[in-house]
Design an enzyme around this catalytic site. Structure first.
Site, PDB file in Angstrom:
ATOM      1  N   SER A 188       0.974   4.242  -3.052  1.00 42.81           N
ATOM      2  CA  SER A 188       0.082   5.308  -3.528  1.00 42.81           C
ATOM      3  C   SER A 188      -1.342   5.080  -3.042  1.00 42.81           C
ATOM      4  O   SER A 188      -2.069   6.026  -2.738  1.00 42.81           O
ATOM      5  CB  SER A 188       0.089   5.358  -5.062  1.00 42.81           C
ATOM      6  N   GLY A 208      31.738  14.687 -18.475  1.00 42.07           N
ATOM      7  CA  GLY A 208      32.275  13.477 -17.836  1.00 42.07           C
ATOM      8  C   GLY A 208      32.544  13.690 -16.353  1.00 42.07           C
ATOM      9  O   GLY A 208      32.312  12.789 -15.534  1.00 42.07           O
ATOM     10  N   GLN A 234      25.799  29.092 -26.800  1.00 44.60           N
ATOM     11  CA  GLN A 234      24.357  29.288 -26.613  1.00 44.60           C
ATOM     12  C   GLN A 234      23.670  28.030 -26.073  1.00 44.60           C
ATOM     13  O   GLN A 234      22.723  28.106 -25.288  1.00 44.60           O
ATOM     14  CB  GLN A 234      23.714  29.717 -27.928  1.00 44.60           C
ATOM     15  N   GLU A 284       6.251  11.134  -0.336  1.00 46.04           N
ATOM     16  CA  GLU A 284       5.110  12.029  -0.022  1.00 46.04           C
ATOM     17  C   GLU A 284       4.170  12.194  -1.208  1.00 46.04           C
ATOM     18  O   GLU A 284       3.600  13.262  -1.431  1.00 46.04           O
ATOM     19  CB  GLU A 284       5.606  13.380   0.498  1.00 46.04           C
ATOM     20  N   ALA A 306       0.867  -1.194   0.000  1.00 47.93           N
ATOM     21  CA  ALA A 306       0.000   0.000   0.000  1.00 47.93           C
ATOM     22  C   ALA A 306       0.895   1.234   0.000  1.00 47.93           C
ATOM     23  O   ALA A 306       1.326   1.698   1.053  1.00 47.93           O
ATOM     24  CB  ALA A 306      -0.940   0.002   1.211  1.00 47.93           C
ATOM     25  N   ARG A 359      35.139  26.320 -17.215  1.00 49.51           N
ATOM     26  CA  ARG A 359      35.527  25.246 -18.137  1.00 49.51           C
ATOM     27  C   ARG A 359      35.712  25.805 -19.555  1.00 49.51           C
ATOM     28  O   ARG A 359      34.760  26.318 -20.155  1.00 49.51           O
ATOM     29  CB  ARG A 359      34.427  24.179 -18.132  1.00 49.51           C
TER      30      ARG A 359
HETATM   31  N1  COS Z   1      -8.072  16.572   2.871  1.00 49.70           N
HETATM   32  C1  COS Z   1      -9.178  16.098   3.488  1.00 49.70           C
HETATM   33  N2  COS Z   1      -9.885  15.045   3.003  1.00 49.70           N
HETATM   34  C2  COS Z   1      -9.467  14.467   1.858  1.00 49.70           C
HETATM   35  C3  COS Z   1      -8.318  14.923   1.181  1.00 49.70           C
HETATM   36  C4  COS Z   1      -7.625  16.020   1.715  1.00 49.70           C
HETATM   37  N3  COS Z   1      -6.541  16.508   1.121  1.00 49.70           N
HETATM   38  N4  COS Z   1      -8.154  14.171   0.079  1.00 49.70           N
HETATM   39  C5  COS Z   1      -9.138  13.262   0.066  1.00 49.70           C
HETATM   40  N5  COS Z   1      -9.937  13.457   1.143  1.00 49.70           N
HETATM   41  C6  COS Z   1     -11.142  12.713   1.497  1.00 49.70           C
HETATM   42  C7  COS Z   1     -12.152  12.674   0.326  1.00 49.70           C
HETATM   43  O1  COS Z   1     -13.016  13.777   0.362  1.00 49.70           O
HETATM   44  C8  COS Z   1     -12.872  11.384   0.613  1.00 49.70           C
HETATM   45  O2  COS Z   1     -13.818  11.616   1.652  1.00 49.70           O
HETATM   46  P1  COS Z   1     -15.142  10.717   1.871  1.00 49.70           P
HETATM   47  O3  COS Z   1     -14.701   9.448   2.489  1.00 49.70           O
HETATM   48  O4  COS Z   1     -15.953  11.549   2.818  1.00 49.70           O
HETATM   49  O5  COS Z   1     -15.767  10.522   0.527  1.00 49.70           O
HETATM   50  C9  COS Z   1     -11.782  10.482   1.170  1.00 49.70           C
HETATM   51  O6  COS Z   1     -10.795  11.355   1.713  1.00 49.70           O
HETATM   52  C10 COS Z   1     -11.169   9.569   0.127  1.00 49.70           C
HETATM   53  O7  COS Z   1     -10.629  10.378  -0.889  1.00 49.70           O
HETATM   54  P2  COS Z   1     -10.348   9.813  -2.354  1.00 49.70           P
HETATM   55  O8  COS Z   1     -11.572   9.146  -2.884  1.00 49.70           O
HETATM   56  O9  COS Z   1      -9.737  10.899  -3.153  1.00 49.70           O
HETATM   57  O10 COS Z   1      -9.275   8.654  -2.030  1.00 49.70           O
HETATM   58  P3  COS Z   1      -8.414   7.721  -2.969  1.00 49.70           P
HETATM   59  O11 COS Z   1      -8.374   6.369  -2.365  1.00 49.70           O
HETATM   60  O12 COS Z   1      -8.861   7.838  -4.390  1.00 49.70           O
HETATM   61  O13 COS Z   1      -6.915   8.286  -2.792  1.00 49.70           O
HETATM   62  C11 COS Z   1      -5.032   9.715  -3.097  1.00 49.70           C
HETATM   63  C12 COS Z   1      -6.535   9.584  -2.912  1.00 49.70           C
HETATM   64  C13 COS Z   1      -4.495   8.878  -4.237  1.00 49.70           C
HETATM   65  C14 COS Z   1      -4.788  11.165  -3.387  1.00 49.70           C
HETATM   66  C15 COS Z   1      -4.317   9.330  -1.772  1.00 49.70           C
HETATM   67  O14 COS Z   1      -4.436   7.964  -1.517  1.00 49.70           O
HETATM   68  C16 COS Z   1      -2.844   9.719  -1.754  1.00 49.70           C
HETATM   69  O15 COS Z   1      -2.486  10.864  -1.463  1.00 49.70           O
HETATM   70  N6  COS Z   1      -1.937   8.768  -2.052  1.00 49.70           N
HETATM   71  C17 COS Z   1      -0.497   9.016  -1.965  1.00 49.70           C
HETATM   72  C18 COS Z   1      -0.038   8.667  -0.581  1.00 49.70           C
HETATM   73  C19 COS Z   1       1.293   9.238  -0.261  1.00 49.70           C
HETATM   74  O16 COS Z   1       1.545  10.422  -0.422  1.00 49.70           O
HETATM   75  N7  COS Z   1       2.176   8.377   0.265  1.00 49.70           N
HETATM   76  C20 COS Z   1       3.434   8.813   0.722  1.00 49.70           C
HETATM   77  C21 COS Z   1       3.508   8.553   2.184  1.00 49.70           C
HETATM   78  S1  COS Z   1       4.402   9.697   3.096  1.00 49.70           S
HETATM   79  S2  COS Z   1       6.241   9.501   2.511  1.00 49.70           S
END
Ligand code: COS
Length: 392
Positions: free
Chosen positions: A142, A350, A289, A373, A140, A278
């Site tokens: 993205s 290089g 350019q 992130e 898990a 260089r």
């Molecule tokens: N703030 C508040 N609520 C949010 C939000 C935000 N920025 N983004 C989404 N939500 C809410 C949505 O409104 C939705 O609410 P409901 O349950 O009430 O319908 C819920 O969260 C789910 O949102 P969504 O349908 O967009 O979820 P997805 O599963 O499609 O995923 C992404 C959204 C892909 C954007 C998210 O999973 C993500 O950011 N993934 C990347 C994770 C990441 O950054 N990993 C790195 C870890 S840290 S190094």
């Protein structure tokens, strides 16, 4: 490189206050004096920069967003930008070790009760303690809603089981914010956030991971084996974990993006200087350019990326929801950082490909900004959703 603040345009001021300028100068001097001399050795051995972190903490350059009520500096997102760009200009491995701490304790600031804040935040101000954001799992990344770690209620505790992957600072953290499923049938609405002390029975740091770049930030795999966590450590209600994670990322992504600006700026500075020194075909390569245009494009991209970061920070500091602007900043700054560092290696030719010159490391370091992130592809997905199907 000329800084944006030196110019102002009609109606919009990019000027810094005296305090902000002093903060940026402090961070820059720290990067020059404490980070740059160590960056190559720490990169080579993938050393956790504990000594640098302790000094950064002492100077007030770490955990800067902890509110005053808990002893912190309560700096805004914008001030965080001024520090973050300079630290990552010094070395993004070390800069990320400092900045990722904000990701670790951000959920407590965002969703903690008064008592939880009083329990977890003051120690971060007193000592250079590290915290980690334990969201990602082997299967898990993205897809946050696919988290498999479970938290099952048992009396006044929860019992956690599962594995986490690519957790920044995990091998050195005092506690983690862990996202686990309390109800798998509910998908993202079944995720819940917990504060888990690193010394709790059953918490295992499995291994330090050997990375391509940003090697002085520890990245580790982590597992939870029948870990008992008191109910008092639950952040928010059951099922609120996904939104807590997203709100935290809305805040931290521009702070990560500005780190990419710092790396790109370092690469630009090295490349611009080298192009003037260089000599080929009897003239400095800067006079060609082909090189000239590269330099111009690199500088333009850096300025544009910084502006997007500052815009997101300004919105956050003014209490606006900045999901879209945070993703604009993160996606653009990460991508231009990769482009600029690659062009810097090209200008060095290089020599640029050799480890004895600094741009090779910067190109390796840059890649991670497009991955952690939220990948650049996830940022585009967020941007498109925010534009086409905006949430309230
Ligand atoms: N703030 C508040 N609520 C949010 C939000 C935000 N920025 N983004 C989404 N939500 C809410 C949505 O409104 C939705 O609410 P409901 O349950 O009430 O319908 C819920 O969260 C789910 O949102 P969504 O349908 O967009 O979820 P997805 O599963 O499609 O995923 C992404 C959204 C892909 C954007 C998210 O999973 C993500 O950011 N993934 C990347 C994770 C990441 O950054 N990993 C790195 C870890 S840290 S190094």
């Amino acid at each position: 490189m000329a800084m944006l603040e030196e110019r102002t345009t009609g109606g919009v001021s990019f000027g810094l206050t005296d305090d902000q300028r002093a903060l940026r100068d402090l961070a820059h001097e720290f990067a020059e004096r404490e980070i740059r001399p160590r960056e190559r050795e720490y990169d080579e051995h993938s050393t956790h920069p504990a000594d640098v972190l302790a000094k950064a903490h002492e100077l007030g350059l770490m955990n800067v967003h902890v509110p005053q009520a808990y002893g912190g500096l309560d700096l805004g997102a914008f001030e965080g930008m001024l520090i973050g760009e300079e630290l990552c200009w010094g070395c993004s491995g070390i800069g990320t070790a400092i900045a990722a701490n904000g990701l670790g304790h951000g959920p407590v600031i965002i969703a903690g009760t008064e008592e939880q804040k009083r329990t977890w935040l003051p120690r971060l101000v007193e000592e250079a303690l590290l915290t980690s954001f334990a969201l990602t799992e082997p299967n898990a990344g993205s897809d946050v809603s696919g988290i498999q770690t479970t938290a099952v209620r048992n009396g006044n505790d929860y019992v956690l089981n599962g594995s986490k992957m690519f957790i920044t600072n995990a091998g050195h953290a005092a506690w983690f914010t862990v996202f686990a499923s309390t109800d798998k049938s509910k998908g993202h609405r079944g995720l819940t956030a917990f504060v888990v002390p690193a010394d709790a029975d059953g918490v295992v740091v499995d291994r330090h991971l050997d990375k391509m770049g940003q090697r002085s930030t520890d990245t580790s795999a982590l597992s939870f084996q029948e870990v008992r966590v008191p109910m008092a450590n639950r952040l928010g209600e059951e099922g609120e974990g996904f939104k807590i994670a997203m709100k935290t990322l809305d805040f931290t992504r521009p702070g990560t993006a500005i780190g990419a600006v710092g790396v790109a700026r370092a690469a630009f500075e090295y490349a611009a200087q080298y192009s003037k020194e260089r000599v080929q075909f009897g003239t400095p390569i800067a006079m060609n350019q082909g090189v000239n245009f590269l330099i111009a494009d690199m500088a333009t991209k850096i300025e544009a990326a910084r502006l997007l970061c500052w815009q997101a920070a300004w919105m956050i500091d003014n209490g606006m929801r900045a999901t879209l602007q945070s993703s604009y900043a993160k996606r653009f700054a990460a991508d231009i950082c990769m482009e600029v560092t690659t062009d810097a290696v090209q200008i060095f030719g290089g020599y640029g490909y050799m480890k004895e010159f600094p741009v090779e490391k910067l190109m390796r370091d840059a890649k991670l900004f497009q991955i952690y992130e939220g990948t650049s592809q996830i940022q585009r997905l967020v941007i498109a959703r925010e534009l086409l199907m905006p949430r309230d």
